[in-house]
Design a protein around this motif. Structure first.
Motif, mmCIF file in Angstrom:
data_model
loop_
_atom_site.group_PDB
_atom_site.id
_atom_site.type_symbol
_atom_site.label_atom_id
_atom_site.label_comp_id
_atom_site.label_asym_id
_atom_site.label_seq_id
_atom_site.Cartn_x
_atom_site.Cartn_y
_atom_site.Cartn_z
ATOM 1 N N PHE A 1 14.236 5.623 10.243
ATOM 2 C CA PHE A 1 13.551 6.745 9.611
ATOM 3 C C PHE A 1 12.429 7.304 10.486
ATOM 4 N N LEU A 2 12.086 6.566 11.525
ATOM 5 C CA LEU A 2 10.975 7.019 12.374
ATOM 6 C C LEU A 2 11.456 7.929 13.487
ATOM 7 N N LYS A 3 12.661 7.648 13.958
ATOM 8 C CA LYS A 3 13.137 8.370 15.139
ATOM 9 C C LYS A 3 14.452 9.085 14.839
ATOM 10 N N GLU A 4 14.674 10.118 15.624
ATOM 11 C CA GLU A 4 15.961 10.809 15.526
ATOM 12 C C GLU A 4 16.734 10.551 16.815
ATOM 13 N N GLY A 5 18.014 10.442 16.708
ATOM 14 C CA GLY A 5 18.825 10.272 17.916
ATOM 15 C C GLY A 5 19.067 8.810 18.216
ATOM 16 N N THR A 6 20.288 8.532 18.614
ATOM 17 C CA THR A 6 20.696 7.152 18.807
ATOM 18 C C THR A 6 19.876 6.441 19.875
ATOM 19 N N ALA A 7 19.696 7.102 21.004
ATOM 20 C CA ALA A 7 19.016 6.448 22.124
ATOM 21 C C ALA A 7 17.593 6.060 21.745
ATOM 22 N N LEU A 8 16.897 7.004 21.121
ATOM 23 C CA LEU A 8 15.511 6.732 20.732
ATOM 24 C C LEU A 8 15.436 5.617 19.704
ATOM 25 N N ARG A 9 16.390 5.641 18.802
ATOM 26 C CA ARG A 9 16.376 4.621 17.756
ATOM 27 C C ARG A 9 16.624 3.241 18.342
ATOM 28 N N ILE A 10 17.567 3.171 19.261
ATOM 29 C CA ILE A 10 17.855 1.873 19.874
ATOM 30 C C ILE A 10 16.632 1.385 20.640
ATOM 31 N N GLU A 11 15.981 2.325 21.332
ATOM 32 C CA GLU A 11 14.750 1.970 22.054
ATOM 33 C C GLU A 11 13.725 1.389 21.098
ATOM 34 N N ALA A 12 13.556 2.091 19.972
ATOM 35 C CA ALA A 12 12.562 1.654 18.985
ATOM 36 C C ALA A 12 12.901 0.271 18.446
ATOM 37 N N LEU A 13 14.191 0.058 18.214
ATOM 38 C CA LEU A 13 14.616 -1.243 17.701
ATOM 39 C C LEU A 13 14.298 -2.338 18.708
ATOM 40 N N LYS A 14 14.611 -2.060 19.961
ATOM 41 C CA LYS A 14 14.344 -3.067 21.000
ATOM 42 C C LYS A 14 12.862 -3.367 21.091
ATOM 43 N N SER A 15 12.060 -2.301 21.066
ATOM 44 C CA SER A 15 10.619 -2.525 21.228
ATOM 45 C C SER A 15 10.066 -3.290 20.033
ATOM 46 N N LEU A 16 10.636 -3.020 18.842
ATOM 47 C CA LEU A 16 10.157 -3.737 17.661
ATOM 48 C C LEU A 16 10.517 -5.219 17.756
ATOM 49 N N LEU B 1 21.578 -5.154 12.280
ATOM 50 C CA LEU B 1 22.923 -4.584 12.174
ATOM 51 C C LEU B 1 22.981 -3.532 11.086
ATOM 52 N N ARG B 2 22.195 -3.742 10.047
ATOM 53 C CA ARG B 2 22.176 -2.745 8.976
ATOM 54 C C ARG B 2 21.683 -1.413 9.518
ATOM 55 N N SER B 3 20.590 -1.492 10.281
ATOM 56 C CA SER B 3 20.067 -0.264 10.860
ATOM 57 C C SER B 3 21.084 0.377 11.781
ATOM 58 N N LEU B 4 21.693 -0.437 12.627
ATOM 59 C CA LEU B 4 22.660 0.100 13.591
ATOM 60 C C LEU B 4 23.830 0.767 12.874
ATOM 61 N N SER B 5 24.296 0.115 11.815
ATOM 62 C CA SER B 5 25.463 0.677 11.131
ATOM 63 C C SER B 5 25.095 1.931 10.358
ATOM 64 N N ALA B 6 23.805 2.028 10.000
ATOM 65 C CA ALA B 6 23.400 3.220 9.250
ATOM 66 C C ALA B 6 23.261 4.438 10.155
ATOM 67 N N TRP B 7 23.227 4.227 11.454
ATOM 68 C CA TRP B 7 23.006 5.351 12.357
ATOM 69 C C TRP B 7 24.308 5.995 12.798
ATOM 70 N N GLY B 8 25.371 5.699 12.150
ATOM 71 C CA GLY B 8 26.642 6.325 12.513
ATOM 72 C C GLY B 8 27.493 5.370 13.326
ATOM 73 N N GLY B 9 28.302 5.924 14.187
ATOM 74 C CA GLY B 9 29.172 5.067 14.979
ATOM 75 C C GLY B 9 29.040 5.379 16.455
ATOM 76 N N GLY B 10 30.039 5.048 17.170
ATOM 77 C CA GLY B 10 30.021 5.379 18.597
ATOM 78 C C GLY B 10 29.862 4.161 19.458
ATOM 79 N N LYS B 11 30.220 4.344 20.693
ATOM 80 C CA LYS B 11 30.288 3.237 21.625
ATOM 81 C C LYS B 11 28.920 2.602 21.866
ATOM 82 N N VAL B 12 27.908 3.458 21.973
ATOM 83 C CA VAL B 12 26.577 2.944 22.313
ATOM 84 C C VAL B 12 26.093 1.978 21.236
ATOM 85 N N LEU B 13 26.219 2.419 19.988
ATOM 86 C CA LEU B 13 25.751 1.583 18.883
ATOM 87 C C LEU B 13 26.571 0.307 18.793
#
Lengths: 717, 361
Positions: A285-300, A320-332
């Motif tokens: 909910f803090l970030k938009e976009g997969t890359a930014l979200r993954i970054e935020a998750l890692k930093s957290l 995993l809940r967060s990751l699955s909520a962000w849609g799909g795709g190879k990166v996630l």
């Protein structure tokens, strides 16, 4: 020597006596396993109060032929449709609730001791001795209640949220409750976001309430009681911070939760793993976009490590809940695999909820097909029993079965999965009635589509109707399977099942079934064929009963009528008999009447079938039916009407076709009076078909008058 | 579709032959053929020609009607509007040219010029533009003609045909609409099936443990930070709630009841729930006389009464020891409050003495 012998013997006897005495007195056995006489009783195993019961319960197997235990074991009271299952179970519980309501409303009847002298009656006392907490009236709190802190403790302990809020207000609110109790209350408020949770007592209500998936939106009550209490706390303990952050994060007030976490860290307040789990859950909910979200998750996660918090099982599933909520795709997906590997490295196995999120992430409806389920199932098969660790665990089986059915289309996988669910008491993980029925919907669907026919039948016999009642879509799937498998008797049974399951009024299903019956009919044994005929005739009667009911009871929603094609199929099936006295001819007659009364939607798709039936009826000696059929065809304007009427008339009059044709082309009025009424009707039909349209209104009248004349005239057949 | 094309072609032919005439002025290929023929031959011949012409023209309104119908049934109103302008413009032009042509033809035929013209026009224009005010007086006879012709040309639809048509039409539109709306999915579904068919044998197998670790955490002893006891309890509660099910046999029901505290726990012990009294010896319940010592007279009515009270209490299975003691003490207080009266009567005095004596001895 003698005394030497005697004394030890007596000594053992004494010891024995002592032991039995202690057994009687204190129900204790000596813990030492050695005794002097060589007999060593095994050490006592401490048993819990339900251990014996559990052992006994484990000996009772599943009986798919019986209804669930909660229903009355009475043929008239065994529910066979989903509606009835729900209604019966909830009615039983409604009775229990009514009793509880009376108990609570008239608590004074249950709080006096009859043996007390009147002057000594102690008011808050149960009539029962010992007092049974579960049966005693529950306190009702309102604005006039006199409450103490004990009441607040009681309500918090039992998660009575609204009552606790009332009590809290009555106690004087924020200012006058001690800090410890306030903290407990704050936790309760944060956990439920000031909404009353479901009761533990009413199992059926929970089981049948369709708990839709939680809304993923910021539902946290801003400026509510929780915020007020938190403001009033001084000093703010780490517990208070944790409760607030977890509450806000749980209800997706992400930004404030993260801000408060930063504030707590800067103040040097120790947080907890649970806080980080909650924060991870709402980081999207803090970030938009997969890359930014993954970054935020890692930093957290990094921050969590810096704070010295060890991750646990829930951390993994939160990621995993967060990751699955962000849609799909190879990166996630890659990220998810990395997370799983990371946690496996520190010895944390994914739980069912984690698997569920992985399935969500990998097995998208229209995405590429990934088979991660086989690994998961292999992993789960290794485990002796599955323990629920978080409520999301109950989503696993339904999702996994859905993946088996739609994504992988693999019956073997589905069977393995089902075996896991049936092992031990894993069945508790099925969730609720809604999830259970979806689970079985997927299972039956995949079995119908991909399992060998015999196996499918076996499965259907086990599950239906006591474990699972198929929904219309699944029913259609089943009918299709039976049709392909050519199981005529099953199809005949399916009709009664449709009625019992409450799908009898679903025209689409009935039509589908009729189609399947027609398609499989020819290859069946005569016995089965007669069953199918009976079923078809019954469909007609059922429709009749339904429409009558509709007329008498003034039902609001109009009942759909069978299409003419379906009625024709019924006619076709019922007419497959060479016996003139067969009661099925009555059904044929009735069906034809219905067609003529325009009580069926549309026109038949295969008029030729009707023509054949007319021909057959004429051959057998039922001119009335033949005439009706031909007239109907003519009225509908089918080209087949002409040839059919000629043929039928030919059969009736026992003359070759050409002769009949010439006869018919003659002046119509000359025919009138000289023919049997049925033949007359056929001739009429021929005229209608030929001239197109009900032209002969007046002539019909005249012919009807001539009918009465020809009644006396002999049959020309 | 084919018929419509044909109609359209016919339409074009008619329009061309009608509109070309006036625009080209006098004497060009088509006119030179038709006109001289008309003038040369007798009036019978002329009427024949007219009939032919009319029949040719009659084909045209039929087109229009069917076209309109089709458009009306299939396309939404907006689309019709779009084309409306074009059609209007076209019809306007056609109208003009037709009027001119008809006038010329009528004059060529001779006789009642006005009437022939009117007939011609009413046949042709009646269908194209019925609202035209200038021609409204010419359209009087139109209805009768048309209905007759219509019946001749086309037998009325039977009910069966009607229903069939009605049934089949929405199906078609539904299908198209469905495919339009669904667009990609509908297209991709068969493709998907095709793709699935080979893929059934081999979906990509992904080992979920095959990823590269992130390398953030190190395995060490757990430090889970602050614990929230109520929160944990509630979490547990939600978990049991999520996994709770109705018992499936009587033993499970008993388990449930045991957990709810509604029945005695195993092992059965008839003093369950009486924990308060567990460490009290039964003798304390039964031998209550000791509580009379120190205040009760050794003999006399009060002693007698109190002994009876003790016997009664000793048989009471419901009071706790403390309650029994309290009960006795209540009598003590009662008698002491009535001391004056009792001494007067002589029941207590003695007691006091005896108790004093007893205590001395």
């Amino acid at each position: 020597m003698y005394s030497n012998v005697v004394v030890p013997r007596q000594w053992t006897r004494f010891a024995c006596l002592c032991r039995s005495l202690t057994t009687i007195e204190g129900q204790k056995l000596p813990q030492t396993s050695k005794s002097s006489d060589g007999i060593s009783p095994p050490p006592r195993i401490p048993r819990g109060p339900t251990d014996i019961l559990q052992a006994l319960a484990a000996t009772v197997g599943n009986d798919p032929t019986a209804a669930h235990y909660k229903y009355h074991d009475d043929p008239y009271l065994i529910p066979l449709s989903n509606f009835r299952k729900r209604a019966y179970a909830l009615s039983a519980e409604a009775g229990r609730k009514a009793a509880a309501w009376i108990r609570d409303e008239h608590a004074e009847l249950f709080t006096t001791r009859v043996f007390d002298p009147p002057t000594k009656i102690k008011t808050p006392y149960s009539n029962a001795d010992p007092k049974i907490e579960a049966f005693s009236p529950k306190p009702i709190y309102n604005d006039e209640s006199k409450v103490t802190e004990d009441d607040l403790k009681y309500t918090i302990k039992n998660a009575l949220l609204e009552d606790s809020m009332t009590v809290f207000k009555l106690l004087g609110g924020v200012g006058s409750v001690n800090e410890e109790l306030k903290l407990q209350f704050l936790q309760l408020l944060c956990f439920y976001n000031e909404k009353e949770p479901d009761s533990l007592e009413w199992l059926e209500e929970r089981w049948f309430s369709a708990n839709m998936r939680e809304r993923q939106a910021a539902t946290w009550r801003l400026g509510g009681l929780a915020d007020q209490i938190f403001e009033s706390m001084d000093p703010k303990t780490p517990e208070a911070y944790c409760a607030m952050i977890q509450g806000m994060a749980k209800y997706y007030q992400a930004e404030r939760a993260h801000n408060m976490a930063q504030e707590a860290i800067s103040k040097g307040i120790p947080l907890s793993t649970s806080v980080y789990n909650a924060l991870i859950g709402c980081i999207g909910f803090l970030k938009e976009g997969t890359a930014l979200r993954i970054e935020a998750l890692k930093s957290l996660l990094g921050q969590m490590n810096d704070q010295g918090m060890s991750p646990n099982n829930e951390t993994l599933s939160a990621c995993l809940r967060s990751l699955s909520a962000w849609g799909g795709g190879k990166v996630l997906q890659q990220m998810a695999l990395q997370v799983v590997a990371e946690f496996k490295q520190i010895g944390i196995q994914p739980g069912l909820a984690a698997y569920y999120y992985l399935l969500c992430l990998f097995c998208k409806e229209r995405g590429p097909r990934f088979d991660i389920l086989s690994t998961i199932i292999t992993e789960l098969e290794k485990q002796e029993s599955l323990d629920a660790k978080e409520p999301a665990d109950t989503n696993f089986f339904i999702t996994a079965m859905g993946v088996c059915s739609d994504h992988l289309q693999d019956i073997n996988m589905a069977e393995r999965l089902h075996a896991i669910l049936m092992k031990g008491d894993n069945y508790k993980l099925v969730g609720d009635a809604y999830k259970e029925s979806i689970y079985y919907r997927h299972y039956v669907t995949v079995a119908c589509r991909h399992a060998p026919f015999e196996k499918t039948l076996e499965l259907l016999d086990t599950l239906i109707p006591n474990v699972y009642v198929p929904e219309p879509t699944v029913m259609e799937e089943i009918i299709k399977t039976l049709e392909v498998g050519g199981a005529g008797d099953r199809l005949a049974q399916t009709w009664s099942q449709l009625v019992v399951f409450g799908h009898g009024k679903r025209v689409k299903l009935v039509e589908r079934l009729l189609e399947a019956m027609i398609n499989t009919y020819s290859g069946q044994e005569p016995e089965v064929q007669s069953k199918i005929r009976a079923a078809a005739a019954d469909m007609l009667n059922f429709g009749q009963a339904v429409s009558e009911e509709q007329e008498t009871k003034d039902v609001r929603t109009p009942v759909q009528k069978l299409s003419a094609t379906a009625v024709c199929s019924i006619i076709e099936l019922c007419s497959d008999t060479t016996d003139k006295a067969d009661p099925n001819w009555k059904s044929v007659d009735e069906a034809l009447r219905r067609l003529r009364r325009e009580e069926a939607a549309g026109v038949p798709a295969r008029p030729q079938a009707l023509a054949d039936v007319a021909q057959k009826a004429a051959t057998i000696g039922l001119p009335g039916i033949a005439a009706t059929a031909v007239t109907y065809l003519a009225e509908c304007g089918f080209e087949e009407a002409m040839s059919a009427s000629v043929q039928v008339l030919g059969t009736m009059l026992n003359r070759p076709v050409q002769e009949v044709e010439t006869l018919l082309t003659e002046q119509h009025s000359s025919l009138a009076g000289s023919l049997h009424p049925a033949a007359q009707a056929v001739a009429e039909a021929y005229n209608i078909a030929k001239t197109g349209g009900p032209v002969l209104q007046d002539r019909e009248r005249s012919s009807s008058s001539s009918d009465s004349d020809s009644e006396s005239s002999s049959d020309d057949e | 579709m084919l018929t419509r094309l044909r109609f359209r072609r016919d339409f074009r032919v008619i329009v061309r032959c009608l509109s070309d005439k006036p625009s080209d002025g006098d004497g060009k290929a088509p006119e030179s053929k038709s006109k001289p023929a008309v003038t040369q031959k007798s009036s019978e011949n002329a009427t024949e020609k007219i009939q032919e012409l009319l029949k040719l023209m009659l084909a045209e309104p039929k087109i229009k009607e069917s076209e309109y119908k089709d458009k009306f049934a299939t396309a939404p109103v907006i689309q019709r509007r779009k084309k409306g302008d074009e059609i209007e413009v076209k019809t306007e032009k056609i109208e003009e040219s037709i009027t001119k042509a008809a006038g010329e033809v009528a004059q060529a035929i001779g006789g009642n010029v006005k009437q022939t013209e009117a007939e011609l026009l009413s046949r042709v224009l009646g269908k194209i533009n019925q609202s035209s005010t200038t021609l409204s007086d010419l359209l009087v006879g139109m209805k009768v003609d048309r209905s007759k012709e219509g019946e001749d040309q086309k037998p009325p639809e039977t009910r069966g045909q009607q229903v069939k048509r009605l049934v089949s039409k929405p199906k078609v539109t539904q299908e198209t609409r469905y495919s339009q709306r669904k667009g990609k999915p509908a297209d991709s579904e068969p493709r998907g099936e095709k793709r699935k068919m080979p893929a059934v044998s081999q979906p990509t197998v992904v080992n979920i443990f095959s990823g590269q670790p992130l390398g953030i955490f190190k395995a060490k002893e757990g430090n889970y930070g602050t614990t929230l006891d109520v929160w944990e309890n509630l979490k547990q509660r939600e978990l049991t709630l999520a996994t709770s099910q109705q018992p499936t046999n009587y033993f499970q029901k008993m388990i449930l009841w045991t957990e709810q505290g509604k029945i005695w726990k195993f092992p059965i012990d008839n003093e369950q729930g009486l924990e308060e009294e567990q460490n009290v010896h039964f003798s304390e319940h039964i031998f209550l006389d000791s509580h009379l010592e120190g205040w009760c007279p050794k003999k006399g009515p009060i002693r007698h009464f109190m002994e009876l009270v003790c016997v009664g209490l000793s048989k009471n299975a419901f009071y706790t020891v403390q309650e029994k003691k309290d009960h006795i003490m209540w009598y003590k207080e009662y008698f002491e409050s009535k001391k004056d009266l009792l001494t007067e009567v002589g029941a207590w005095d003695q007691a006091a003495k005896t108790s004093a004596e007893a205590s001395q001895s």
